[in-house]
Design an enzyme around this catalytic site. Structure first.
Site, PDB file in Angstrom:
ATOM      1  N   ALA A  70     -61.951 -50.217  -6.929  1.00 12.64           N
ATOM      2  CA  ALA A  70     -63.117 -49.604  -6.269  1.00 12.64           C
ATOM      3  C   ALA A  70     -64.382 -50.144  -6.914  1.00 12.64           C
ATOM      4  O   ALA A  70     -64.721 -51.309  -6.722  1.00 12.64           O
ATOM      5  CB  ALA A  70     -63.042 -48.090  -6.316  1.00 12.64           C
TER       6      ALA A  70
ATOM      7  N   ILE B   4     -65.943 -44.899   4.129  1.00 16.77           N
ATOM      8  CA  ILE B   4     -66.565 -45.818   3.169  1.00 16.77           C
ATOM      9  C   ILE B   4     -67.760 -46.517   3.810  1.00 16.77           C
ATOM     10  O   ILE B   4     -68.823 -46.660   3.196  1.00 16.77           O
ATOM     11  CB  ILE B   4     -65.528 -46.851   2.671  1.00 16.77           C
ATOM     12  CG1 ILE B   4     -64.411 -46.139   1.903  1.00 16.77           C
ATOM     13  CG2 ILE B   4     -66.205 -47.893   1.777  1.00 16.77           C
ATOM     14  CD1 ILE B   4     -63.258 -47.030   1.514  1.00 16.77           C
TER      15      ILE B   4
ATOM     16  N   THR C  65     -61.787 -52.354   6.873  1.00 10.77           N
ATOM     17  CA  THR C  65     -60.649 -51.897   7.655  1.00 10.77           C
ATOM     18  C   THR C  65     -59.394 -51.866   6.792  1.00 10.77           C
ATOM     19  O   THR C  65     -59.420 -52.197   5.605  1.00 10.77           O
ATOM     20  CB  THR C  65     -60.412 -52.818   8.863  1.00 10.77           C
ATOM     21  OG1 THR C  65     -59.933 -54.092   8.384  1.00 10.77           O
ATOM     22  CG2 THR C  65     -61.690 -53.030   9.656  1.00 10.77           C
TER      23      THR C  65
ATOM     24  N   LYS D  63     -52.546 -53.641  -4.773  1.00 14.18           N
ATOM     25  CA  LYS D  63     -53.495 -53.911  -5.854  1.00 14.18           C
ATOM     26  C   LYS D  63     -52.822 -54.729  -6.957  1.00 14.18           C
ATOM     27  O   LYS D  63     -53.431 -55.654  -7.519  1.00 14.18           O
ATOM     28  CB  LYS D  63     -54.013 -52.591  -6.424  1.00 14.18           C
ATOM     29  CG  LYS D  63     -54.882 -51.800  -5.463  1.00 14.18           C
ATOM     30  CD  LYS D  63     -55.310 -50.474  -6.070  1.00 14.18           C
ATOM     31  CE  LYS D  63     -56.198 -49.695  -5.104  1.00 14.18           C
ATOM     32  NZ  LYS D  63     -56.617 -48.388  -5.644  1.00 14.18           N
TER      33      LYS D  63
ATOM     34  N   VAL E 281     -59.332 -53.659  -5.728  1.00 11.79           N
ATOM     35  CA  VAL E 281     -58.460 -53.266  -6.843  1.00 11.79           C
ATOM     36  C   VAL E 281     -58.936 -51.981  -7.511  1.00 11.79           C
ATOM     37  O   VAL E 281     -58.225 -50.986  -7.553  1.00 11.79           O
ATOM     38  CB  VAL E 281     -58.357 -54.400  -7.889  1.00 11.79           C
ATOM     39  CG1 VAL E 281     -57.511 -53.944  -9.078  1.00 11.79           C
ATOM     40  CG2 VAL E 281     -57.754 -55.637  -7.269  1.00 11.79           C
TER      41      VAL E 281
END
Length: 836
Positions: free
Chosen positions: A633, A492, A578, A704, A631
Site C-alpha cells: 500500500a 481507493i 482495478t 504480493k 505490495v
C-alpha cells in the site's frame, strides 16, 4: 490584367515508376487546370542508378553490361510510351527519341571503354538522358489528354556553374533564361514540362545539380517565376515528426518554418534536401511535401509562417554511423588558432563535421564525423599536432565510434524555458547516457550524441516527451503539468481523486482528466474540477455508474483508454485501480505515451511471459511502470529493494505479513473478538477486497509475494506458490451474501486456533516467505518476542535479509490496508512520475 503566378509541380522517380504512375501524375496536373502550371520531373525509378552503373562498367570495358543496361532502359521507356500514347505519329516520334537516346548511350559507352576513363562531365551527360526521357514521356501523356503542353529542356532554363555532379545554380542568369523560355508558354495557357536535376554550364554543357536536384529545380523555378506554391509529390505522406520505422506513432507535421525544414533536411530527413530550400529561404513561397498516392492530402507545408506554437519541438531526426573525435591537452589553453588548425586538418581530408562542442576552458575540442572517416581524421589531426603531442602539450586524439547524433528541431525552443531539461529528463528516464551535446544560440536545434544502440529508444523517448504523436491537433502540452487518468473509481479511486486535486506545489500542476469504470468514462482534457470530482465520487458511492453521470459515455476499459490517448495530454499517467487482468489495455496505454501506476496486482502476477512483455512495452516506448502500491500500500517496499540493490547489496530473502486485512483480523482475534465480528469490522472499514474470501484464500498475499519474488529472480508462476487457504470448508461455493450471513458458524473453530496459539506462547499471523527459489504463504504461530507478534491493526511488516543486513535484518512496519493508505502510496508514485 496581372499575370497569375504559376503552380510548380515536381514528380519524383518513385512516382513515375511506370505508365500507371505517369497517368496518375497527369490526372493531378489536369485537376489544377486552367491555372498556370509548370511540371518538373525526375527520371523514372531506377534509371539514374542504371545509367551511373553503365558509365562505371563502360570505363572498365564491360561492354556486355552496358548493352544489357541499354536494352533494359529502352524496354522500360518504350513500354511506358506505348501504354501512354495511342498509335500514330506522336508515338512513333516518342519511340524514335527513346531509340536515339539509348543508341547514343551505347555509342558513348563504347568510347569510354577505349579510353578507360570517365569524367564528371561525361557522367552528367550520360545521366541527363534519364530526366530528359521522363519529361518527353510526361509531355506526350499530357498532350494525349488534350492539355496544351511543351517540352522545355532544362539547359534552356537553369544556368549553373561548372561543378559537374553537384552544380550550383546562377540565380541571375537562370531568372533571365527561365522567364525567356517559360513565360510566353504560360501566357498562352501551355504547361511547360522541364527535366529536373539538370542545368547548363556557362559554356553550354549539361551539368547535374546533385542529390535533391529535381526538388532544387522546382524551387528555383518558383523563385524566378514568382510562384506562390510548389508541390513536391513524394511517396511519403509529408515530413514526419520522426522516422516511422523507429517511432511507430510518428505523425505528419502539418506546417514547418523553412528554417526548421532546413535543419531536418540537413540532419537526415531524406524527404527533402536543404539545397532545395535555398532559392526560397527569404521568399513568400509555400513548399508542400505531398503524398502522390493521396492527392487530396495537403501533406506538409514549408513556408515562412509560424504555426503550431503549442509545440516548441516539431520533429526529430538521427544521424547514424557517427564517431566522436576529441582533441585534449592543457597546452591548448589560451593558444590562438587551435580550433582553426583542428578543423583545417579535417577539411584537408574532405570530411564533413556534423557537431562541434567545446568547453569554455578550451581544454578540449570535441566533434563528430562519419564513422568511416574517423581514422582518416585522426591521422590528419595527429600529423597536424605532431609537435604539440611530442611536447605533451596535447594529449592526443581520442576516437569513439559506434555513435549516433539525435537532433531535436523546433523554432519554438528559443522562447520556451525548460526544453533542454525535458529532453534530458526523457533520456534519463529511458536510462540513456548523453555523450556530447551542442546547441546554437538560436536554439533552433539541440543535438545530442548517444550510443548507436540507444538511438532508437532515445528517439522514442523524446518523441513521447513532447507528445509529437498528437501534433495534428489537440490541446497544448505544458511541461509543468501532469494529467492523470484513473482506471477504476471504487473506494481507493474516490480516496485518491481529492488527494490529487489538493496537491499544490511550485511548478507542478496535477489534474485528473479522466475517470473510467466498467460502464464507461468521464473525460475532460481541461481537467475535472475538484467539485465535479466530488459529485462524481458521491454518485458512484451510491451506485451510479460513470456512463450515466453528466458528461459520461459508454465504453469498455480498452476503448476508454484509446479515446483518452487520442488527446494531447501533458505527461499523461494512467493509474490502474482495478482487480482485472488489464495487461493488454496497459500495453496500449504505454504505446500511446502514458506512464502507468499500478495498484492492481493482476497484470504483475499474470504469466511471467505476459508480465515481461508489459515491462518490455514500457521500455520500448520510453515510459515508466511503477507498482509500489501493489505490495505494501503506502509502504516503500519496492523502493527499499531498489535502493538496496542499487547500492550494491544483494537481497536473499523477504518475509513478512503483507496483508493489512488479515493483520487486522488476527489482531482482533487475539483480543478475543469472534471471527464473524472481526471480519465484519474489517469490511466496514473498507480493508478487504470486494469479496473478503479473496483475502482469506491467501491469494492476495500470494500475489504480493510473487511480485517480490520476481524482484528476487523467482522464475515460477502463481500456481508454483504453496498457499494455505483460510476460507472455511464449504464456504468457497457460497454466494457472497450467503457467505457473509453464515460467518457466525465459523467462530468456534477460529476460537480454538487462537487458544492453541496462546498456549504455545505465541499469536497467529499469516506470513509469506520469499526467496529466489521458493515462495511459501500460510498461517503460522509466532513467538511473543518476534517483531511480527507486535503488529497492530492493519500494520504490514516486511523483513529484508541481505548481504549487509544478515545478522540483524532490515524491518519495515506500517499500515498496509485501507483506501486512504493505499491512495497515499499511489499518489507517491504519481508524484514521482510528475517530477515532484
Amino acid at each position: 490584367m496581372a499575370r497569375r503566378p504559376p503552380h510548380i509541380h515536381k514528380f519524383g522517380g518513385a512516382s513515375l515508376a511506370n505508365a500507371a504512375g505517369v497517368q496518375h501524375a497527369v490526372r493531378i496536373v489536369l485537376a489544377h487546370r486552367p491555372a498556370p502550371q509548370v511540371v518538373v520531373v525526375s527520371a523514372m525509378s531506377g534509371v539514374t542508378d542504371a545509367l551511373l552503373e553503365s558509365a562505371a562498367c563502360a570505363a572498365r570495358g564491360d561492354a556486355a553490361h552496358v548493352r544489357a543496361a541499354a536494352k533494359g532502359l529502352r524496354a522500360q521507356h518504350t513500354e511506358a510510351a506505348r501504354a501512354l500514347v495511342p498509335r500514330g505519329a506522336r508515338l512513333d516520334e516518342l519511340v524514335g527519341l527513346i531509340d536515339a537516346a539509348v543508341a547514343e548511350l551505347e555509342q558513348l559507352a563504347g568510347g569510354l571503354g577505349i579510353l578507360h576513363e570517365v569524367t564528371p562531365r561525361t557522367i552528367d551527360y550520360l545521366v541527363a538522358r534519364g530526366e530528359r526521357l521522363s519529361a518527353r514521356l510526361f509531355a506526350a501523356a499530357l498532350a494525349t489528354a488534350d492539355c496544351p503542353v511543351a517540352y522545355v529542356d532544362a539547359t534552356e532554363v537553369v544556368q549553373t556553374d561548372e561543378t559537374f555532379g553537384n552544380a550550383s545554380p546562377d540565380l541571375g542568369r537562370t531568372e533571365r533564361s527561365a522567364r525567356r523560355a517559360l513565360e510566353p508558354l504560360l501566357a498562352r495557357g501551355v504547361v511547360p514540362v522541364v527535366p529536373g536535376f539538370l542545368g547548363a554550364t556557362p559554356d553550354g554543357h549539361v551539368a547535374t545539380l546533385g542529390r535533391g536536384g529535381s526538388d532544387l529545380t522546382a524551387t528555383l523555378l518558383a523563385r524566378v517565376l514568382g510562384a506562390r506554391e510548389v508541390s513536391l509529390w513524394k511517396d511519403v505522406p509529408g515530413l514526419l515528426t520522426a522516422d516511422p520505422r523507429i517511432v511507430p506513432d510518428a505523425r505528419v507535421v502539418p506546417q514547418l518554418h523553412v528554417r526548421e525544414a532546413a535543419e531536418l533536411a540537413y540532419y537526415g530527413a531524406k524527404v527533402l534536401h536543404p539545397r532545395a530550400l535555398i532559392p526560397v529561404i527569404k521568399r513568400n513561397v509555400a513548399i508542400r511535401i505531398r503524398p502522390f498516392a493521396d492527392p487530396e492530402s495537403l501533406g506538409t507545408e514549408i513556408s515562412r509562417r509560424r504555426t503550431l506554437e503549442q509545440y516548441p519541438v516539431k520533429a526529430l531526426s538521427a544521424i547514424p554511423g557517427q564517431a566522436l573525435l576529441t582533441v585534449t591537452g592543457n597546452g591548448m589553453l589560451g593558444v590562438p588558432g587551435i580550433a582553426a588548425r583542428t578543423f583545417a586538418a579535417v577539411h584537408h581530408e574532405g570530411i564533413s563535421v556534423s557537431l562541434i562542442t567545446q568547453a569554455s576552458s578550451e581544454h578540449s575540442i570535441c566533434f563528430s564525423v562519419p564513422a568511416e572517416s574517423a581514422e582518416r581524421a585522426r591521422h590528419s589531426l595527429e600529423e597536424t599536432f605532431r609537435r604539440e603531442i611530442a611536447r605533451q602539450e596535447i594529449d592526443g586524439v581520442e576516437v569513439r565510434s559506434g555513435l549516433a547524433t539525435l537532433v531535436v528541431v523546433g523554432l519554438g525552443m528559443a522562447g520556451t524555458p525548460g526544453i533542454a531539461s525535458r529532453v534530458f529528463s526523457a533520456l534519463a528516464e529511458a536510462e540513456i547516457n548523453v555523450i556530447a551535446t551542442a546547441q546554437g544560440s538560436s536554439e533552433l536545434n539541440l543535438s545530442l550524441v548517444v550510443d548507436a544502440k540507444d538511438a532508437p529508444r532515445a528517439q522514442r523517448a523524446v518523441h513521447a516527451a513532447f507528445q509529437l504523436s498528437k501534433i495534428g491537433g489537440g490541446a497544448v502540452a505544458h511541461p509543468e503539468r501532469t494529467d492523470v487518468v484513473l482506471l477504476g473509481f471504487g473506494q481507493i479511486g474516490r480516496a485518491l481523486a481529492p488527494m490529487i486535486a489538493k496537491v499544490k506545489r511550485d511548478a507542478l500542476t496535477l489534474r485528473i482528466v479522466g475517470l473510467i469504470d466498467r460502464s464507461g468514462l468521464v473525460f475532460d482534457a481541461r481537467g475535472l474540477a475538484p467539485r465535479r470530482l466530488a459529485a462524481l465520487g458521491a454518485a458512484k458511492a451510491k451506485g451510479t455508474p460513470l456512463a450515466k453521470a453528466a458528461g459520461g459515455r459508454r465504453a469498455s476499459a480498452a476503448d476508454a483508454v484509446a479515446f483518452v490517448a487520442r488527446h494531447a495530454l501533458a505527461n499523461p499517467i494512467l493509474v490502474d485501480l482495478t482487480a482485472a487482468d488489464t495487461t493488454e489495455t496497459l500495453k496500449a496505454a504505454l504505446g500511446a505515451g502514458m506512464h502507468v501506476v499500478l495498484a492492481n496486482k493482476r497484470p504483475v502476477t499474470t504469466q511471467k511471459r505476459k508480465y515481461d512483455e508489459l515491462r518490455a512495452a514500457a521500455q520500448t516506448h520510453g515510459r515508466r511502470l511503477l507498482l509500489e502500491a501493489t505490495v505494501g500500500a503506502g509502504l516503500p517496499i519496492i523502493d527499499t529493494y531498489q535502493k538496496l540493490t542499487e547500492s550494491g547489496d544483494r537481497v536473499s530473502k523477504i518475509e513478512g505479513c503483507p496483508s493489512g486485512t488479515l493483520g487486522y483480523l488476527f489482531g482482533e482475534l487475539g483480543r478475543g473478538a469472534p471471527f464473524s465480528q472481526a471480519l465484519r469490522g474489517a469490511i466496514a472499514k473498507g480493508y478487504p477486497e470486494p469479496d473478503p474470501r479473496d483475502d482469506l484464500s491467501g491469494m492476495d498475499v500470494a500475489r504480493k509475494a510473487l511480485i517480490l519474488g520476481r524482484l528476487l529472480g523467482f522464475a515460477g508462476e502463481l500456481d508454483d506458490i504453496a498457499v494455505e487457504s483460510l476460507v472455511p470448508d464449504g464456504a468457497a461455493g457460497l454466494g457472497l451474501d450467503r457467505f457473509l450471513a453464515s460467518l457466525a458458524q465459523f467462530d468456534a473453530g477460529w476460537a480454538k486456533r487462537v487458544t492453541a496459539a496462546r498456549r504455545r506462547g505465541g499469536v497467529l499471523r499469516y506470513r509469506a516467505i520469499v526467496t529466489r527459489r521458493r515462495i511459501r504463504v500460510g498461517l503460522v504461530v509466532v513467538a511473543a518476542p518476534s517483531p511480527m507478534a507486535s503488529l497492530n491493526g492493519t500494520d504490514n511488516q516486511f523483513i529484508f535479509t541481505t548481504m549487509r543486513y544478515k545478522k540483524n535484518p532490515l524491518v519495515i512496519t506500517g499500515p498496509g490496508a485501507g483506501p486512504a493508505v493505499t491512495a497515499g502510496g499511489i499518489l507517491n508514485d504519481v508524484l514521482k512520475l510528475a517530477g515532484a
